[in-house]
Each structure stands twice: as structure tokens, then as C-alpha cells.
Design a protein around this motif. Sequence first.
Motif, PDB file in Angstrom:
ATOM      1  N   GLU A 386      40.672  26.830  51.167  1.00 55.47           N
ATOM      2  CA  GLU A 386      39.613  27.744  51.589  1.00 55.47           C
ATOM      3  C   GLU A 386      38.609  27.011  52.475  1.00 55.47           C
ATOM      4  OE1 GLU A 386      39.457  30.898  51.021  1.00 55.47           O
ATOM      5  OE2 GLU A 386      40.780  31.224  49.284  1.00 55.47           O
ATOM      6  N   ASN A 521      39.411  32.924  42.229  1.00 53.24           N
ATOM      7  CA  ASN A 521      38.912  33.977  43.098  1.00 53.24           C
ATOM      8  C   ASN A 521      38.678  35.304  42.373  1.00 53.24           C
ATOM      9  OD1 ASN A 521      38.872  36.176  44.988  1.00 53.24           O
ATOM     10  ND2 ASN A 521      39.317  34.654  46.569  1.00 53.24           N
ATOM     11  N   ARG A 540      41.046  43.646  46.321  1.00 55.24           N
ATOM     12  CA  ARG A 540      40.358  42.942  45.234  1.00 55.24           C
ATOM     13  C   ARG A 540      39.872  43.970  44.227  1.00 55.24           C
ATOM     14  NH1 ARG A 540      35.389  38.988  46.251  1.00 55.24           N
ATOM     15  NH2 ARG A 540      34.254  40.958  46.447  1.00 55.24           N
TER      16      ARG A 540
END
Length: 550
Positions: A386, A521, A540
Motif C-alpha cells: 500500500e 483493511n 467494502r
Amino acid sequence: SENNRTNFIKNIIKDDLASGKHKSIVTRFPPEPNGYLHIGHAKSICLNFGLAEEFNGKVNMRFDDTNPLKEDEEYVNSIKEDVKWLGFNWDNLLFASDYFDEMYNRAVLLIKKGKAYVCDLSQEEIRETRGTLTEPGKESPYRNRSIEENLDLFERMKNGEFANGEKVLRAKIDMSSPNLNFRDPVIYRIAHSTHHNTGDKWCIYPMYSFAHPLEDAIEGITHSICTLEFEDQRPLYDWVVRECEMESVPRQIEFARLNLTNTVMSKRKLKLLVDEGVTDGWDDPRMPTISGVRRRGFTPEAIRAFCNEIGVAKADSTVDSRLLDHFLREDLQQKAPLAMAVLKPLKLVITNYPEGQTEMLEVENMAKNEEAGTRMVPFSRELYIERDDFMEEPVKKYRRFFVGNEVRLKGAYFVKCTDFVKDENGEIVEIHGTYDPETKSGSGFTGRKVKGTVHWVDANNCVPCEFRLFEPLILDNDPENEGKHFLDQINPNSLEVLQGYVEPTQIKDAKPLDKFQFVRNGFYSVDTKYTTDDKLVFNRIVPLKSSFKL
Ligand code: ATP
Ligand code: MG
Ligand code: MG
């Protein structure tokens, strides 16, 4: 695990069964098919189906389809699907429109008893003559029509002799009643409109306050549970059942409707969001609709646990939507397998790792669950991490990658960052590091410790995919306070779309609605609409962490 804390309705039912008033109970869930169901409806569904189950009674799935102008078959189908998805089965599937003949006959009965009359006043005139809480209403000049004239006019209304709005049928009760609902409420109106069920058979339709008590009585509903705004209508509900001489007498019980922070919970308003193009349909994953949260990846188990936790109260309140997130995490933690995904990729080149080599590393399948076993993920010289896991100028206490710092790659090795590469715009496009083969995960290496651990995917063996991250649709916590319109408070950043990578192993057979826990995450679900054979799109569901305390 039933929540008895606040369920006053159960106590009413227990008393009714104990006293012999009812031998068994019948409840109903009565949506109007004028939109898609939302989380608020889920509360009512859990309540009505839950009570029938608990007390060994019956529950009717009844479409309250008495207004042809707003209703549609599409909504009927979605509502059935949503109720089933929540995990409930009805005893009877019913349509209020199947009772139109009976309702008409009961209206005729009221006319014959001198308890209803045909009125020629316009909707506006009726409103204006209704009076206020402090002022009595004015009687309609048509109030004293003879029974014969009323019977004739009502029949001609039914036969289609009048235009929309030309006449209505009103109950003849009391224009000076302190309860405004008793001031000769309209019980039938003319609507020349095709009905999804009865077609063009009818051009007059019963109003909710007349139709609903009759529907309940016809079906032998014992406990008719509705939301608080109908409390003032209860005397009229009882009046209709009594004056129409219904055999079965249902009892209306009101409970507080569910409101959630940062969203709106009304089909009418949700329809506006769809019609105005704020969302990409009723099933947009940001919508609080059942179809929206299903597409987003919510589970029925989490929704039911949430409804159970909030219980049933007599006072309206707004529930923090983070409470629902909490139950989602609890449920998904046990269901969603782990996977490594990089949402905002930055390349990491391990300069001392052999070029062209790939090894398979063993990582756990589920968080905190050894029985779920392990899987093998590929690892090679070039990885993605990331962007947030590297800082050119590390802030205080930053433990991830910066030049000179050693970090653990989850399930792999310690890697020490050596340098980085910028493009002509000054943007960092790649970082470099060296790994220490002795630090391999699972090898028992204890020589030294590192403070940071980051996840990664193998750049040569990963799957490009799209990630869709959601924030609340509405900015304000109380979207309707101070007269503000919710459409003026739309969160412009409610959707963030990212292109990244996911490891190949765990997701190789992923299909729509499969759920994963992306390491460090959050919980994600495969989107049903944008996923293609060539590209996985993840929604998500909820981030991993929350500051919210139960
Ligand atoms: P909306 O304003 O969203 O259209 P509604 O009450 O008009 O809601 P209906 O289709 O009549 O929608 O609702 C079916 C049942 O669901 C009713 O018994 C209603 O009381 C209940 N219900 C609707 N919204 C909520 C809510 N927010 N919380 C709890 N129950 C609800
Ligand atoms: Mg309604
Ligand atoms: Mg409504």
C-alpha cells in the motif's frame, strides 16, 4: 438469544394468550409495494415474523396495495425476495386488493347505517374545513344527503361516472372531535388508474385508514403492529372494525420506527435518490435498502442480530449506524476468509531476491481460527504494498517503510527499505529493499524484532481488480433537522473507486456476493453488478476497525 429487555409487545401477547382472549396469534407484515424495503422494514419484519415464530402463531405477508398510482409488480417481487433473504417464511401470501369487493360492501353497509356519505368538496376544501386542534371543523354541505342518494352516488362512483377528485366517500363521525382523524375522514376516492392486480376493474379505491383495519380483520390478525405515527389513528381503526361489523377484532399496537444516522429511511425519499441519479439504483450499495445492503455484502444474520439488539421501544430515536457495523464485523469475522489485497499499489522491489524465482508461502485462511487451515500464496522479487505503508519523511512513531527501516512482510520475510524512485513529476513510483532469508515466517527466527508488519501481493502473480469504498450518503447526523432538505446534504465523497490487486489463491473461484476479510483493511464482497468474467469488483462492506463502543 432473544432480547426481552424492551419488548412490551411480547407482554401484551402473553397476557392475551393467558387470559384466553386468543388461542393463538396471527401477525402480518403489510408493505405497500411502492418501493424497495429498507433496514427500517427489517425491524418490522423481524418483529412480526419473530413473534409468530416465538408464540407458535402465524404470519401473513400482505401487500397493502390499495393505491394504484404508486404501486408496481417490480416492487412486489423485490419485497418477496428481500423478506426471504432475511431468512423468513410467511404462512400466507396475500394482497389487500383481493378484498376490494368486501371493502366496497362494508362501505355500503356504513352508508346504510347512516355512517358514511358522498361528498363533493375538493381535497383542498376538505382540508380547509377540517379545523385545527383548537378549532372545530365545519360540516360539509353534503353531509346530510339521504341514504338513498348516497347509495346511488357511491354506486355511480364505482361505475366510473365521475372524474378523479369529483367526489369522495367520507365516514360520518364528528366534525368537532378533538381527534382530527374523526372529522369525517375520506374513506374512498376516485382514481381512474390501472391496478397491478385488479387491472381496470375498479376506479374507486379505499383509503389506508379504512382499508387497513378491514384487511387485518378479514385475515383474523390478532396483533396489528405498526409504527408510532399511527397512534392517533387507533380510535379510527377501532371505529372502522366496529362500525363495519367485522367479526374478528384485531388490536393495533404501535412501536417506534427505526431511524439510522447519516441516511434517510423512507421509500419516498429513497426513490428521490434513485430518480435524481444520486445513486445508481435501489440496490446501490450505499442505499439503506435491503437490496442495497445485500449487494454491499451485509448478511441477514448481522441485520437480525442488530434488530434484536435495538429491541422494540415506544419512543422514536435514531440509532447510530455504527452499531449495525459492529454486528457485521462480529458475523463476518467468523465467515469471511482472509485474503491479501492492495488497494493503492506501490511497487516494492526486493533487490537481493533472485530474479525469475517464485516461492509459495503458507498463510492462515481465517483470522483467529486455526481449524480453517492455511493456503499457499506466491512471493517473488517484485511485490505491491500500500502507498500508505511507505513515507519519504516518516512522521513520529511511523513503523512501516522508510529508508533504513526494517519491516515484516506478513507471512513472508523481514525487508529493509534501501531507497526509492520518483518519476518526473516527483511522485514516488517504486521503493527498493533487501530481504533477510533467515527471517522467514514460521522459521522460528528470534534474532531481532521489527515493529511494523505490512501486507503485500506478488506483482507477478496477482489479480487486478476494482475496489469500491463507501461513506455515508448523507452528511448530517440528523438529515431533517432545522428544516434542511436531505437532498442538499448529500455527501459528495460517498463513493471512492480504486484500482488495485488481490492475491490469486483465495479469490480464484470468487463469485458475486462472496465475502473476504482483506488483511489490515476490511470486509469486502464481490459486486453483483459490475463484476465481469474479466474483472472482479469488490464492495467494502465495512472497515476492520471502529472507534465505536457498544
Ligand atoms: P416508508 O415511509 O418507508 O414508505 P411505510 O411505513 O410507508 O414506510 P410500508 O410499506 O407501509 O412503508 O411499511 C410496511 C411496514 O413496515 C409497516 O408496518 C411499517 O410500520 C413498517 N415500517 C416502515 N418503516 C419502518 C421503520 N423505519 N422502522 C420500523 N418499521 C417500519
Ligand atoms: Mg405505509
Ligand atoms: Mg410510505
